[in-house]
Design a protein around this motif. Structure first.
Motif, PDB file in Angstrom:
ATOM      1  N   GLN A 155      -4.386 -11.075 -40.485  1.00  0.00           N
ATOM      2  CA  GLN A 155      -3.616 -10.106 -39.518  1.00  0.00           C
ATOM      3  C   GLN A 155      -3.024 -10.906 -38.536  1.00  0.00           C
ATOM      4  OE1 GLN A 155      -3.890  -6.634 -40.507  1.00  0.00           O
ATOM      5  NE2 GLN A 155      -4.571  -7.530 -42.119  1.00  0.00           N
ATOM      6  N   ALA A 156      -3.378 -12.190 -38.080  1.00  0.00           N
ATOM      7  CA  ALA A 156      -2.857 -12.857 -37.108  1.00  0.00           C
ATOM      8  C   ALA A 156      -1.439 -13.302 -37.409  1.00  0.00           C
ATOM      9  CB  ALA A 156      -3.547 -14.039 -36.799  1.00  0.00           C
ATOM     10  N   LEU A 181       9.519  -1.059 -34.449  1.00  0.00           N
ATOM     11  CA  LEU A 181       8.927  -1.832 -34.451  1.00  0.00           C
ATOM     12  C   LEU A 181       7.690  -2.103 -33.695  1.00  0.00           C
ATOM     13  CD1 LEU A 181      11.672  -4.735 -35.442  1.00  0.00           C
ATOM     14  CD2 LEU A 181       9.837  -3.783 -37.056  1.00  0.00           C
ATOM     15  N   PHE A 182       7.781  -1.321 -32.691  1.00  0.00           N
ATOM     16  CA  PHE A 182       6.720  -1.368 -31.571  1.00  0.00           C
ATOM     17  C   PHE A 182       5.338  -1.027 -32.322  1.00  0.00           C
ATOM     18  CE2 PHE A 182       4.141   0.826 -28.316  1.00  0.00           C
ATOM     19  CZ  PHE A 182       3.967  -0.117 -27.453  1.00  0.00           C
ATOM     20  N   THR A 187      -0.152  -2.579 -34.235  1.00  0.00           N
ATOM     21  CA  THR A 187      -1.095  -2.347 -35.115  1.00  0.00           C
ATOM     22  C   THR A 187      -1.879  -3.747 -35.439  1.00  0.00           C
ATOM     23  OG1 THR A 187      -0.007  -0.403 -36.120  1.00  0.00           O
ATOM     24  CG2 THR A 187      -1.672  -1.664 -37.383  1.00  0.00           C
ATOM     25  N   TYR A 188      -1.018  -4.815 -35.648  1.00  0.00           N
ATOM     26  CA  TYR A 188      -1.663  -6.093 -35.892  1.00  0.00           C
ATOM     27  C   TYR A 188      -2.463  -6.660 -34.635  1.00  0.00           C
ATOM     28  CZ  TYR A 188       0.976  -5.630 -40.443  1.00  0.00           C
ATOM     29  OH  TYR A 188       1.210  -5.186 -41.638  1.00  0.00           O
ATOM     30  N   TRP A 189      -1.912  -6.505 -33.604  1.00  0.00           N
ATOM     31  CA  TRP A 189      -2.720  -6.954 -32.457  1.00  0.00           C
ATOM     32  C   TRP A 189      -3.998  -6.066 -32.247  1.00  0.00           C
ATOM     33  CZ3 TRP A 189      -3.342 -10.226 -28.723  1.00  0.00           C
ATOM     34  CH2 TRP A 189      -3.938  -9.573 -27.690  1.00  0.00           C
ATOM     35  N   GLU A 190      -3.913  -4.649 -32.584  1.00  0.00           N
ATOM     36  CA  GLU A 190      -5.221  -3.977 -32.643  1.00  0.00           C
ATOM     37  C   GLU A 190      -6.211  -4.390 -33.438  1.00  0.00           C
ATOM     38  OE1 GLU A 190      -6.360  -1.863 -30.402  1.00  0.00           O
ATOM     39  OE2 GLU A 190      -4.686  -1.252 -29.314  1.00  0.00           O
TER      40      GLU A 190
END
Length: 301
Positions: A155-156, A181-182, A187-190
Motif C-alpha cells: 500500500q505504501a 485523484l484526491f 485511500t492508500y494513506w488511510e
C-alpha cells in the motif's frame, strides 16, 4: 510519584487478534497507589502530567490515564524525539482511558497534551530489563504481523505513486483531474495510517484538517489542497503545498517500509477504527469503563 511540568485507518482484519480487541469492552484496569509492577497511573490536568512512577520494566506496559483537567487531552509515549511508541486520544474531562504499549529497554518521554495541541507536558520515562518482544514469542502472531507488514509495503508503494499523480495534476492546474485523484491517493494513506501515525509530526503535516492545526502553525497536506479544490475550484497557490505533500509522503513511505511492527500495533489500528465508529454510530455499545475507555496501542522499532 513523578510530576511533569515542563511544556514542550485502516481496519486490520486479523481474526487472531479479535479476542484481544473484544476484551476492551470489559477492561477496567486501574493502577494501585505505590504499585511498582502493575499499571502506571497517569493523572492529567490542564497544567500537569503526573506518573505514579518514572521507571517500568521492558515488555508490555499499561498506563491508566485519568483526565482531571477541564480540556480534552491525549497521552503519548515518545522515543527518539517524536517517534510515537503509543498514544491514547480524546480523553474528555473526568474520563479514564488505558494505553497498552510494548516498550523495549531505553529512554522515552511520557507526554500529556491538554487541548490536544502543541508539544505537550513532557517528562522522562525509563524502561529497564530484557523482556523479549511479544511477536518473538508467538509463532502465529509473528505470521500475522509479517503478513500485515507485506500489506503495508504494497500500500505504501501505491500511496507514493498515486500521490505523485495527484501532485502532478495540482501543479498542472488540472482541477478536474486533481479532484478525481484526491480520494484515490488518500485511500492508500488511510490504509497505512495506523503505521504512519508512529512517525511524529508527519501525520499531521500530511493529513491534518483545519481545526486540528495549532495556532501559529502552517496548515499543509491533503486537506489544505482539498479546501482549495472544492471551495475555490482552483489549484492556484497550491503548488508549494503539493510539493511538500509529496516530500512528506515519500518520507513516510520510506519509514513504513523498514519499521518493525508488532501485534499491539496491528490491534491498535483496528481498535482505533472501532473507537471512531463507537463515537459516531454505536454510542452506548460498551458500558462505562469498556471499549470506549480503553485503548490498545503499540511500539515500533
Amino acid at each position: 510519584m513523578i510530576t511533569i511540568t515542563t511544556r514542550r485507518a485502516t481496519a486490520v482484519a486479523v481474526p487472531l487478534l479479535a479476542g484481544l480487541l473484544l476484551t476492551g469492552c470489559a477492561d477496567k484496569t486501574t493502577a494501585a497507589p505505590g504499585d511498582t509492577t502493575g499499571p502506571v497511573a497517569v493523572n492529567a490536568t490542564d497544567s500537569e502530567c503526573s506518573l505514579s512512577r518514572g521507571e517500568v520494566k521492558s515488555g508490555t506496559n499499561t498506563f491508566a490515564v485519568s483526565n482531571a483537567g477541564s480540556k480534552v487531552t491525549e497521552f503519548y509515549v515518545y522515543a527518539d524525539g517524536d517517534r510515537v511508541m503509543g498514544e491514547v486520544e480524546n480523553i474528555g474531562p473526568g474520563l479514564k482511558r488505558n494505553l497498552i504499549v510494548e516498550l523495549p529497554t531505553g529512554k522515552y518521554q511520557a507526554v500529556c497534551k491538554p487541548g490536544m495541541v502543541g508539544d505537550g507536558i513532557r517528562g522522562e520515562l525509563s524502561v529497564t530489563g530484557d523482556a523479549a518482544a511479544q511477536v518473538d514469542e508467538d509463532t502465529a502472531l509473528k505470521q500475522a504481523t509479517d503478513s500485515y507488514q507485506r500489506y503495508v509495503n504494497s500500500q505504501a508503494i501505491a500511496l507514493e505513486q498515486k500521490t505523485t499523480e495527484f501532485v502532478t495534476a495540482v501543479k498542472a492546474g488540472d482541477v478536474a483531474k486533481a479532484k478525481e485523484l484526491f480520494p484515490i491517493s488518500r485511500t492508500y494513506w488511510e490504509r497505512i495510517e495506523p503505521v504512519a501515525e508512529s512517525f511524529g509530526d508527519l501525520d499531521p503535516k500530511i493529513d491534518a484538517r483545519v481545526n486540528d492545526v495549532e495556532p501559529g502553525t502552517e496548515w499543509t497536506g491533503y486537506h489544505r489542497i482539498e479546501q482549495s479544490l472544492w471551495e475555490k475550484n482552483t489549484t492556484k497557490g497550491m503548488e508549494k503545498y503539493a510539493d511538500q505533500l509529496l516530500v512528506d509522503v515519500k518520507t513516510v513511505v520510506a519509514k513504513a517500509k523498514v519499521v518493525k511492527l508488532n501485534p499491539l500495533q496491528m490491534a491498535n489500528g483496528a481498535k482505533s477504527l472501532l473507537d471512531e465508529v463507537g463515537h459516531t454510530a454505536l454510542r452506548g455499545f460498551c458500558p462505562p469503563g469498556g471499549l470506549a475507555d480503553s485503548t490498545v496501542s503499540t511500539s515500533t522499532r
